[in-house]
Design an enzyme around this catalytic site. Sequence first.
Site, PDB file in Angstrom:
ATOM      1  CB  SER A   7      -0.912  -0.003   1.222  1.00  0.00           C
ATOM      2  OG  SER A   7      -1.550   1.250   1.313  1.00  0.00           O
ATOM      3  CG  HIS A  32      -4.098  -1.229  -1.648  1.00  0.00           C
ATOM      4  ND1 HIS A  32      -5.238  -1.859  -2.081  1.00  0.00           N
ATOM      5  CD2 HIS A  32      -4.472  -0.469  -0.587  1.00  0.00           C
ATOM      6  CE1 HIS A  32      -6.260  -1.504  -1.306  1.00  0.00           C
ATOM      7  NE2 HIS A  32      -5.824  -0.642  -0.391  1.00  0.00           N
ATOM      8  CG  ASP A  34      -5.169   2.720   0.918  1.00  0.00           C
ATOM      9  OD1 ASP A  34      -6.158   2.005   0.726  1.00  0.00           O
ATOM     10  OD2 ASP A  34      -4.098   2.307   1.432  1.00  0.00           O
ATOM     11  CG  MET A  36      -8.094   7.664   2.804  1.00  0.00           C
ATOM     12  SD  MET A  36      -7.124   7.664   4.298  1.00  0.00           S
ATOM     13  CE  MET A  36      -6.442   6.001   4.246  1.00  0.00           C
ATOM     14  CG  HIS A  65      -9.412   0.783  -0.627  1.00  0.00           C
ATOM     15  ND1 HIS A  65      -8.853   0.483   0.597  1.00  0.00           N
ATOM     16  CD2 HIS A  65     -10.752   0.809  -0.434  1.00  0.00           C
ATOM     17  CE1 HIS A  65      -9.826   0.332   1.494  1.00  0.00           C
ATOM     18  NE2 HIS A  65     -10.980   0.538   0.900  1.00  0.00           N
ATOM     19  CG  MET A  67     -11.237   3.811   2.064  1.00  0.00           C
ATOM     20  SD  MET A  67      -9.751   3.687   3.051  1.00  0.00           S
ATOM     21  CE  MET A  67      -8.521   3.827   1.761  1.00  0.00           C
ATOM     22  CG  MET A 136     -11.944  -1.868   4.974  1.00  0.00           C
ATOM     23  SD  MET A 136     -10.308  -1.387   4.360  1.00  0.00           S
ATOM     24  CE  MET A 136      -9.392  -1.005   5.839  1.00  0.00           C
ATOM     25  N   GLY A 141      -9.053   4.438   7.083  1.00  0.00           N
ATOM     26  CA  GLY A 141      -8.677   5.836   7.319  1.00  0.00           C
ATOM     27  C   GLY A 141      -7.210   6.013   7.648  1.00  0.00           C
ATOM     28  CG  PHE A 142      -5.887   6.815  10.405  1.00  0.00           C
ATOM     29  CD1 PHE A 142      -5.271   8.053  10.230  1.00  0.00           C
ATOM     30  CD2 PHE A 142      -7.214   6.780  10.799  1.00  0.00           C
ATOM     31  CE1 PHE A 142      -5.976   9.227  10.454  1.00  0.00           C
ATOM     32  CE2 PHE A 142      -7.933   7.948  11.027  1.00  0.00           C
ATOM     33  CZ  PHE A 142      -7.302   9.185  10.856  1.00  0.00           C
ATOM     34  N   GLY A 143      -3.179   3.938   8.139  1.00  0.00           N
ATOM     35  CA  GLY A 143      -2.313   2.767   8.095  1.00  0.00           C
ATOM     36  C   GLY A 143      -1.788   2.502   9.501  1.00  0.00           C
ATOM     37  N   GLY A 144      -1.132   1.364   9.657  1.00  0.00           N
ATOM     38  CA  GLY A 144      -0.448   1.076  10.914  1.00  0.00           C
ATOM     39  C   GLY A 144      -1.328   0.678  12.083  1.00  0.00           C
ATOM     40  CG  ASP A 174      -6.633  -2.517   2.919  1.00  0.00           C
ATOM     41  OD1 ASP A 174      -5.530  -2.353   3.465  1.00  0.00           O
ATOM     42  OD2 ASP A 174      -7.212  -1.628   2.259  1.00  0.00           O
ATOM     43  N   GLY A 175      -5.438  -4.138   6.001  1.00  0.00           N
ATOM     44  CA  GLY A 175      -5.322  -3.509   7.310  1.00  0.00           C
ATOM     45  C   GLY A 175      -4.664  -4.407   8.342  1.00  0.00           C
ATOM     46  N   GLY A 176      -3.502  -3.979   8.827  1.00  0.00           N
ATOM     47  CA  GLY A 176      -2.833  -4.712   9.899  1.00  0.00           C
ATOM     48  C   GLY A 176      -2.258  -6.055   9.492  1.00  0.00           C
ATOM     49  N   GLY A 196       0.847  -2.265   4.092  1.00  0.00           N
ATOM     50  CA  GLY A 196       1.423  -0.922   4.056  1.00  0.00           C
ATOM     51  C   GLY A 196       2.663  -0.837   4.912  1.00  0.00           C
TER      52      GLY A 196
END
Length: 215
Positions: A7, A32, A34, A36, A65, A67, A136, A141-144, A174-176, A196
């Site tokens: 990402s 990827h 993102d 927003m 993606h 959002m 998701m 809204g946020f990476g990490g 997607d995410g974590g 990401g």
Amino acid sequence: MALIAPSLLAADFLKLEDECDLINNSVADWLHFDVMDGRFVPNISFGPMILDFVKKKLKKPCDVHLMIEEPEKYVEDFKKAGADHITVHWEACRHLHRNIQQIKSLGLLAGVAINPHTPVSLLDDILGDVDIVLIMSVNPGFGGQKFIPQSLKKISELKKMITAQKTNTLIEVDGGVSLENAKQIIEAGADVLVAGNTVFRSQHPMNTISQLKNL
Ligand code: DX5
Ligand code: ZN
């Protein structure tokens, strides 16, 4: 072997050209991207203008993606900027079937994303129309952020629905996603892993991509 989609959100924006080279020279399958809007999610990232630059350098498919609210207003702009896939959010689309047809009519792969609180069962009547379902595994809204464990159940449930309906839909998560949990995510039924921070904040991003690919 899952498809790997690093990402760009976690990349160094002062070195976008190097980051594209890194993706080109790695075993990553997609990039990827993102988007927003500060309305659908409480953060603002980047749009078609940046994609246009990235695509000048990138040699791999770009997985966009969205959002954002009212994605139908921007789908054509992203197509022009070089998107290969466009994923919209179930929660942002009052006429999801129309949104999906719009994306497909432009010759792109079409995806639908669901937030952590949205059950996969709500996709039953759209599954046959989409190329990708993006689950998701954090709040968008946020990476990490930390992977929400409940997502594993959603992945396997979705896998069962896809098998029952005999569609070719890809499950993207997607995410974590990390080197620690990626194997479990693949075993639950994921086809595509977005990563990401795990990739771009690691010591050797290229090796990390290979490690994810070879799980
Ligand atoms: C979050 C984005 C993700 C994000 C993932 O809203 O949709 O694609 O970049 O970042 P990591 O892998 O760091 O959780
Ligand atoms: Zn994303």
